[in-house]
Design a protein around this motif. Structure first.
Motif, PDB file in Angstrom:
ATOM      1  N   MET A   1       0.671  -1.255  -0.019  1.00 16.62           N
ATOM      2  CA  MET A   1      -0.005  -0.125   0.136  1.00 16.62           C
ATOM      3  C   MET A   1       0.898   1.172   0.034  1.00 16.62           C
ATOM      4  SD  MET A   1      -2.606   1.595   3.002  1.00 16.62           S
ATOM      5  CE  MET A   1      -2.505  -0.047   3.969  1.00 16.62           C
ATOM      6  N   LYS A   2       0.504   2.075  -0.854  1.00 17.70           N
ATOM      7  CA  LYS A   2       1.250   3.359  -1.024  1.00 17.70           C
ATOM      8  C   LYS A   2       0.784   4.156  -0.068  1.00 17.70           C
ATOM      9  CE  LYS A   2       3.696   3.047  -5.241  1.00 17.70           C
ATOM     10  NZ  LYS A   2       4.200   3.873  -6.531  1.00 17.70           N
ATOM     11  N   MET A   3       1.722   5.073   0.463  1.00 16.84           N
ATOM     12  CA  MET A   3       1.109   6.271   1.553  1.00 16.84           C
ATOM     13  C   MET A   3       1.999   7.489   1.845  1.00 16.84           C
ATOM     14  SD  MET A   3      -0.029   5.155   5.648  1.00 16.84           S
ATOM     15  CE  MET A   3      -1.083   4.016   4.881  1.00 16.84           C
ATOM     16  N   LEU A   4       1.337   8.406   1.784  1.00 16.04           N
ATOM     17  CA  LEU A   4       2.338   9.644   2.117  1.00 16.04           C
ATOM     18  C   LEU A   4       2.298   9.947   3.595  1.00 16.04           C
ATOM     19  CD1 LEU A   4       4.038  11.812   0.834  1.00 16.04           C
ATOM     20  CD2 LEU A   4       1.908  13.178   0.671  1.00 16.04           C
ATOM     21  N   VAL A   5       3.412   9.988   4.108  1.00 13.67           N
ATOM     22  CA  VAL A   5       3.601  10.272   5.486  1.00 13.67           C
ATOM     23  C   VAL A   5       4.796  11.321   5.678  1.00 13.67           C
ATOM     24  CG1 VAL A   5       2.445   8.185   6.616  1.00 13.67           C
ATOM     25  CG2 VAL A   5       4.710   8.110   6.248  1.00 13.67           C
ATOM     26  N   GLU A   6       4.698  12.106   6.937  1.00  8.39           N
ATOM     27  CA  GLU A   6       6.035  13.003   7.190  1.00  8.39           C
ATOM     28  C   GLU A   6       6.731  12.008   8.332  1.00  8.39           C
ATOM     29  OE1 GLU A   6       6.576  17.469   8.490  1.00  8.39           O
ATOM     30  OE2 GLU A   6       4.934  16.895   7.305  1.00  8.39           O
ATOM     31  N   ILE A   7       8.002  11.937   8.055  1.00  7.70           N
ATOM     32  CA  ILE A   7       8.641  11.220   8.872  1.00  7.70           C
ATOM     33  C   ILE A   7      10.054  12.098   9.396  1.00  7.70           C
ATOM     34  CG2 ILE A   7      10.311   9.185   9.540  1.00  7.70           C
ATOM     35  CD1 ILE A   7       8.241   7.565   7.473  1.00  7.70           C
ATOM     36  N   ASP A   8      10.540  12.187  10.452  1.00  9.62           N
ATOM     37  CA  ASP A   8      11.575  12.787  10.969  1.00  9.62           C
ATOM     38  C   ASP A   8      12.725  12.183  10.008  1.00  9.62           C
ATOM     39  OD1 ASP A   8      14.093  13.232  12.432  1.00  9.62           O
ATOM     40  OD2 ASP A   8      12.656  14.576  13.732  1.00  9.62           O
ATOM     41  N   GLU A   9      13.427  13.312   9.261  1.00 10.55           N
ATOM     42  CA  GLU A   9      14.655  12.467   8.705  1.00 10.55           C
ATOM     43  C   GLU A   9      15.725  12.025   9.238  1.00 10.55           C
ATOM     44  OE1 GLU A   9      17.380  13.719   4.727  1.00 10.55           O
ATOM     45  OE2 GLU A   9      15.274  14.801   4.894  1.00 10.55           O
ATOM     46  N   GLY A  10      15.958  12.998  10.375  1.00 13.89           N
ATOM     47  CA  GLY A  10      17.269  12.263  11.410  1.00 13.89           C
ATOM     48  C   GLY A  10      16.786  11.027  12.140  1.00 13.89           C
ATOM     49  N   LEU A  11      15.548  10.897  12.262  1.00  9.73           N
ATOM     50  CA  LEU A  11      15.263   9.683  13.136  1.00  9.73           C
ATOM     51  C   LEU A  11      15.298   8.470  12.045  1.00  9.73           C
ATOM     52  CD1 LEU A  11      14.032   8.798  15.900  1.00  9.73           C
ATOM     53  CD2 LEU A  11      11.599   9.320  14.697  1.00  9.73           C
ATOM     54  N   LEU A  12      14.723   8.806  10.813  1.00  8.01           N
ATOM     55  CA  LEU A  12      14.814   7.548   9.998  1.00  8.01           C
ATOM     56  C   LEU A  12      16.343   7.438   9.578  1.00  8.01           C
ATOM     57  CD1 LEU A  12      13.288   5.542   7.817  1.00  8.01           C
ATOM     58  CD2 LEU A  12      13.379   7.782   6.216  1.00  8.01           C
ATOM     59  N   LYS A  13      17.129   8.126   9.315  1.00  8.34           N
ATOM     60  CA  LYS A  13      18.704   7.761   8.960  1.00  8.34           C
ATOM     61  C   LYS A  13      19.247   7.179  10.348  1.00  8.34           C
ATOM     62  CE  LYS A  13      19.789  11.651   5.949  1.00  8.34           C
ATOM     63  NZ  LYS A  13      20.654  12.959   5.746  1.00  8.34           N
ATOM     64  N   GLU A  14      19.063   7.474  11.424  1.00  6.53           N
ATOM     65  CA  GLU A  14      19.404   6.640  12.572  1.00  6.53           C
ATOM     66  C   GLU A  14      18.980   5.313  12.695  1.00  6.53           C
ATOM     67  OE1 GLU A  14      19.857   7.077  17.543  1.00  6.53           O
ATOM     68  OE2 GLU A  14      18.732   9.023  16.478  1.00  6.53           O
ATOM     69  N   ALA A  15      17.655   5.478  12.363  1.00  7.94           N
ATOM     70  CA  ALA A  15      17.064   3.810  12.310  1.00  7.94           C
ATOM     71  C   ALA A  15      17.713   2.989  11.246  1.00  7.94           C
ATOM     72  CB  ALA A  15      15.524   4.143  12.275  1.00  7.94           C
ATOM     73  N   MET A  16      18.031   3.624   9.915  1.00  8.49           N
ATOM     74  CA  MET A  16      18.523   3.008   8.993  1.00  8.49           C
ATOM     75  C   MET A  16      19.848   2.449   9.342  1.00  8.49           C
ATOM     76  SD  MET A  16      17.107   4.863   5.703  1.00  8.49           S
ATOM     77  CE  MET A  16      17.862   3.792   4.256  1.00  8.49           C
ATOM     78  N   ALA A  17      20.702   3.313  10.128  1.00 11.96           N
ATOM     79  CA  ALA A  17      21.945   2.826  10.612  1.00 11.96           C
ATOM     80  C   ALA A  17      22.046   1.904  11.579  1.00 11.96           C
ATOM     81  CB  ALA A  17      22.826   4.063  10.935  1.00 11.96           C
ATOM     82  N   LEU A  18      21.166   1.776  12.478  1.00  8.37           N
ATOM     83  CA  LEU A  18      20.943   0.874  13.377  1.00  8.37           C
ATOM     84  C   LEU A  18      20.466  -0.523  13.182  1.00  8.37           C
ATOM     85  CD1 LEU A  18      19.551   3.027  16.544  1.00  8.37           C
ATOM     86  CD2 LEU A  18      21.748   2.022  16.366  1.00  8.37           C
ATOM     87  N   ALA A  19      19.716  -0.205  12.021  1.00  6.77           N
ATOM     88  CA  ALA A  19      19.136  -1.659  11.702  1.00  6.77           C
ATOM     89  C   ALA A  19      19.761  -2.074  10.239  1.00  6.77           C
ATOM     90  CB  ALA A  19      17.686  -1.446  11.087  1.00  6.77           C
ATOM     91  N   GLU A  20      20.975  -1.423  10.011  1.00  8.97           N
ATOM     92  CA  GLU A  20      21.610  -1.770   8.663  1.00  8.97           C
ATOM     93  C   GLU A  20      20.644  -1.990   7.825  1.00  8.97           C
ATOM     94  OE1 GLU A  20      24.288  -4.823  10.199  1.00  8.97           O
ATOM     95  OE2 GLU A  20      25.569  -3.153  11.356  1.00  8.97           O
TER      96      GLU A  20
END
Length: 70
Positions: free
Chosen positions: A1-20
């Motif tokens: 499902m496609k969805m448009l949401v606003e996500i804190d970019e810093g939070l997302l980058k940190e999550a991407m780094a932690l989750a690899e």
């Protein structure tokens, strides 16, 4: 499902780094699975000793194997 949401970019980058994880989509998918597993575990823990859960240890282990994220 496609969805448009606003996500804190810093939070997302940190999550991407932690989750690899290589993509934003995979990071969000993994985060949702983690949230669900954590909340389900807390719910079960709260029910411990209440008599509501009547599974044996072997039944619980089988259920865990069926719901393991791949």
């Amino acid at each position: 499902m496609k969805m448009l949401v606003e996500i804190d970019e810093g939070l997302l980058k940190e999550a991407m780094a932690l989750a690899e994880t290589p993509t934003k989509k995979e990071t969000i998918r993994q985060a949702l699975h983690e949230l669900i597993r954590t909340r389900q575990r807390l719910t079960l823990k709260a029910m411990a000793g209440s008599g509501v859960v009547t599974m044996t240890l072997s039944e619980l282990r089988r259920a865990r194997r069926r719901h393991t994220v791949r």
